[in-house]
Design a protein around this motif. Structure first.
Motif, PDB file in Angstrom:
ATOM      1  N   LEU A   3       0.830  -1.197   0.000  1.00  0.00           N
ATOM      2  CA  LEU A   3       0.000   0.000   0.000  1.00  0.00           C
ATOM      3  C   LEU A   3       0.866   1.250   0.000  1.00  0.00           C
ATOM      4  O   LEU A   3       1.889   1.308   0.682  1.00  0.00           O
ATOM      5  CB  LEU A   3      -0.891   0.015   1.246  1.00  0.00           C
ATOM      6  CG  LEU A   3      -2.100  -0.896   1.179  1.00  0.00           C
ATOM      7  CD1 LEU A   3      -2.594  -1.241   2.564  1.00  0.00           C
ATOM      8  CD2 LEU A   3      -3.192  -0.241   0.362  1.00  0.00           C
ATOM      9  N   ARG A   5       0.377   5.504   0.356  1.00  0.00           N
ATOM     10  CA  ARG A   5      -0.650   6.472   0.752  1.00  0.00           C
ATOM     11  C   ARG A   5      -1.097   7.372  -0.380  1.00  0.00           C
ATOM     12  O   ARG A   5      -2.254   7.761  -0.442  1.00  0.00           O
ATOM     13  CB  ARG A   5      -0.200   7.276   1.968  1.00  0.00           C
ATOM     14  CG  ARG A   5       1.023   8.119   1.768  1.00  0.00           C
ATOM     15  CD  ARG A   5       1.403   8.766   3.092  1.00  0.00           C
ATOM     16  NE  ARG A   5       2.540   9.626   2.961  1.00  0.00           N
ATOM     17  CZ  ARG A   5       3.584   9.610   3.758  1.00  0.00           C
ATOM     18  NH1 ARG A   5       3.623   8.761   4.758  1.00  0.00           N
ATOM     19  NH2 ARG A   5       4.569  10.438   3.575  1.00  0.00           N
ATOM     20  N   SER A   8      -3.900   5.530  -2.254  1.00  0.00           N
ATOM     21  CA  SER A   8      -4.942   4.901  -1.450  1.00  0.00           C
ATOM     22  C   SER A   8      -6.128   5.811  -1.157  1.00  0.00           C
ATOM     23  O   SER A   8      -5.993   7.034  -1.103  1.00  0.00           O
ATOM     24  CB  SER A   8      -4.364   4.461  -0.091  1.00  0.00           C
ATOM     25  OG  SER A   8      -3.408   3.452  -0.250  1.00  0.00           O
ATOM     26  N   ARG A  96      -6.664   7.216  -7.791  1.00  0.00           N
ATOM     27  CA  ARG A  96      -6.161   6.301  -6.764  1.00  0.00           C
ATOM     28  C   ARG A  96      -6.724   4.913  -7.022  1.00  0.00           C
ATOM     29  O   ARG A  96      -7.916   4.770  -7.261  1.00  0.00           O
ATOM     30  CB  ARG A  96      -6.531   6.810  -5.370  1.00  0.00           C
ATOM     31  CG  ARG A  96      -5.797   8.114  -5.050  1.00  0.00           C
ATOM     32  CD  ARG A  96      -6.304   8.745  -3.771  1.00  0.00           C
ATOM     33  NE  ARG A  96      -5.573   9.975  -3.497  1.00  0.00           N
ATOM     34  CZ  ARG A  96      -4.607  10.092  -2.586  1.00  0.00           C
ATOM     35  NH1 ARG A  96      -4.262   9.055  -1.835  1.00  0.00           N
ATOM     36  NH2 ARG A  96      -3.982  11.239  -2.413  1.00  0.00           N
ATOM     37  N   GLN A  98      -5.817   1.986  -4.973  1.00  0.00           N
ATOM     38  CA  GLN A  98      -5.781   1.100  -3.811  1.00  0.00           C
ATOM     39  C   GLN A  98      -6.888   1.521  -2.836  1.00  0.00           C
ATOM     40  O   GLN A  98      -6.864   2.634  -2.312  1.00  0.00           O
ATOM     41  CB  GLN A  98      -4.422   1.175  -3.113  1.00  0.00           C
ATOM     42  CG  GLN A  98      -3.286   0.697  -3.993  1.00  0.00           C
ATOM     43  CD  GLN A  98      -1.941   0.825  -3.319  1.00  0.00           C
ATOM     44  OE1 GLN A  98      -1.728   1.658  -2.443  1.00  0.00           O
ATOM     45  NE2 GLN A  98      -1.008  -0.023  -3.731  1.00  0.00           N
ATOM     46  N   VAL A 100      -8.712   0.736   0.650  1.00  0.00           N
ATOM     47  CA  VAL A 100      -8.754   0.063   1.943  1.00  0.00           C
ATOM     48  C   VAL A 100     -10.213   0.115   2.379  1.00  0.00           C
ATOM     49  O   VAL A 100     -10.782   1.186   2.565  1.00  0.00           O
ATOM     50  CB  VAL A 100      -7.836   0.747   2.971  1.00  0.00           C
ATOM     51  CG1 VAL A 100      -7.938   0.050   4.327  1.00  0.00           C
ATOM     52  CG2 VAL A 100      -6.392   0.752   2.466  1.00  0.00           C
ATOM     53  N   TYR A 125      -8.237  -3.857  -0.371  1.00  0.00           N
ATOM     54  CA  TYR A 125      -7.608  -4.314   0.865  1.00  0.00           C
ATOM     55  C   TYR A 125      -8.705  -4.372   1.930  1.00  0.00           C
ATOM     56  O   TYR A 125      -9.200  -3.338   2.372  1.00  0.00           O
ATOM     57  CB  TYR A 125      -6.474  -3.372   1.278  1.00  0.00           C
ATOM     58  CG  TYR A 125      -5.379  -3.365   0.240  1.00  0.00           C
ATOM     59  CD1 TYR A 125      -4.278  -4.205   0.375  1.00  0.00           C
ATOM     60  CD2 TYR A 125      -5.463  -2.556  -0.897  1.00  0.00           C
ATOM     61  CE1 TYR A 125      -3.288  -4.226  -0.597  1.00  0.00           C
ATOM     62  CE2 TYR A 125      -4.476  -2.577  -1.871  1.00  0.00           C
ATOM     63  CZ  TYR A 125      -3.391  -3.415  -1.708  1.00  0.00           C
ATOM     64  OH  TYR A 125      -2.416  -3.436  -2.677  1.00  0.00           O
ATOM     65  N   VAL A 159      -1.769  -1.639   7.343  1.00  0.00           N
ATOM     66  CA  VAL A 159      -2.045  -0.488   6.478  1.00  0.00           C
ATOM     67  C   VAL A 159      -1.235   0.722   6.935  1.00  0.00           C
ATOM     68  O   VAL A 159      -0.565   1.375   6.129  1.00  0.00           O
ATOM     69  CB  VAL A 159      -3.553  -0.162   6.460  1.00  0.00           C
ATOM     70  CG1 VAL A 159      -3.824   1.127   5.695  1.00  0.00           C
ATOM     71  CG2 VAL A 159      -4.347  -1.318   5.867  1.00  0.00           C
ATOM     72  N   TRP A 163       1.641   2.541   4.688  1.00  0.00           N
ATOM     73  CA  TRP A 163       1.501   3.948   4.307  1.00  0.00           C
ATOM     74  C   TRP A 163       2.705   4.757   4.784  1.00  0.00           C
ATOM     75  O   TRP A 163       3.184   5.639   4.083  1.00  0.00           O
ATOM     76  CB  TRP A 163       0.237   4.547   4.900  1.00  0.00           C
ATOM     77  CG  TRP A 163      -1.040   4.206   4.188  1.00  0.00           C
ATOM     78  CD1 TRP A 163      -1.188   3.658   2.946  1.00  0.00           C
ATOM     79  CD2 TRP A 163      -2.368   4.399   4.681  1.00  0.00           C
ATOM     80  NE1 TRP A 163      -2.523   3.499   2.645  1.00  0.00           N
ATOM     81  CE2 TRP A 163      -3.265   3.951   3.690  1.00  0.00           C
ATOM     82  CE3 TRP A 163      -2.882   4.909   5.872  1.00  0.00           C
ATOM     83  CZ2 TRP A 163      -4.654   4.014   3.851  1.00  0.00           C
ATOM     84  CZ3 TRP A 163      -4.255   4.962   6.039  1.00  0.00           C
ATOM     85  CH2 TRP A 163      -5.137   4.521   5.031  1.00  0.00           C
TER      86      TRP A 163
END
Length: 191
Positions: A3, A5, A8, A96, A98, A100, A125, A159, A163
């Motif tokens: 991951l 940031r 994400s 973005r 990714q 979460v 994720y 996570v 990040w």
């Protein structure tokens, strides 16, 4: 697969006041989501929330929003947030990839949102300890299904540290002081 940031979004699905009292592990899910929400704010990761029919299920639980900057909130009628055109377009516009993902109920809105995100090519994720249902077995099956189809099960600590990426930066010092060190000292619970 790590991951990052800047790639994400933290997406929290339907942590609503009218739903949480019947969720198995709802207090723990809110606590984990609230903690990662703080880390995301500190690291400038966008935080998005959804609300399913808030006129019936209530708005987002106040405990989740306490002491946090205002998130982007999406109201929805579809179980999958990705079926809402405005949500889908706005997410695409962020660039973005990714996501979460956490929330309630795991086997309904969270799962259907995960399936939509995966179908659209996002890396998903699944934030395990912040995703719950009325029955724990349904939450476990939802995670299993999402992961079998390409999502990755993660924890809030995984996570946060991914990040952060390294320990010799001002961002690490700030996040460590505000979130990591207190978390190690004691668990915070909201209900």
């Amino acid at each position: 697969m790590r991951l990052q940031r800047e790639k994400s979004v933290l997406l929290m699905v339907d942590f609503q006041a009218g739903l949480l009292p019947v969720i198995d592990g709802g207090g723990e899910a809110i606590a984990e989501a609230h903690w990662l929400y703080g880390v995301a704010n500190a690291l400038e990761v966008p935080v998005w929330l959804t609300e399913q029919m808030p006129e019936k299920l209530g708005g987002t639980a106040a405990a989740l929003l306490a002491d946090r900057t205002a998130p982007t909130i999406w109201q929805k009628r579809h179980f999958a947030a990705t079926e809402e055109a405005a949500f889908r377009e706005a997410l695409s516009a962020t660039g973005r990839q990714q996501i979460v993902l956490c929330g309630t109920e795991a086997h309904i809105c969270v799962l259907q949102t995960a399936l939509g995100l995966l179908a659209d090519g996002y890396a998903v994720y699944w934030l395990s300890e912040a995703t719950a249902s009325r029955r724990a077995d349904e939450a476990a099956l939802a995670r299993e299904r999402a992961c079998a189809l390409g999502a990755q099960a993660v924890t809030a600590d995984m996570v946060a540290y991914e990040w952060l990426h390294r320990c010799d930066t001002p961002a690490f010092g700030d996040v460590h002081r505000q979130f990591l060190k207190p978390r190690a000292a004691k668990a915070v619970r909201f209900f």
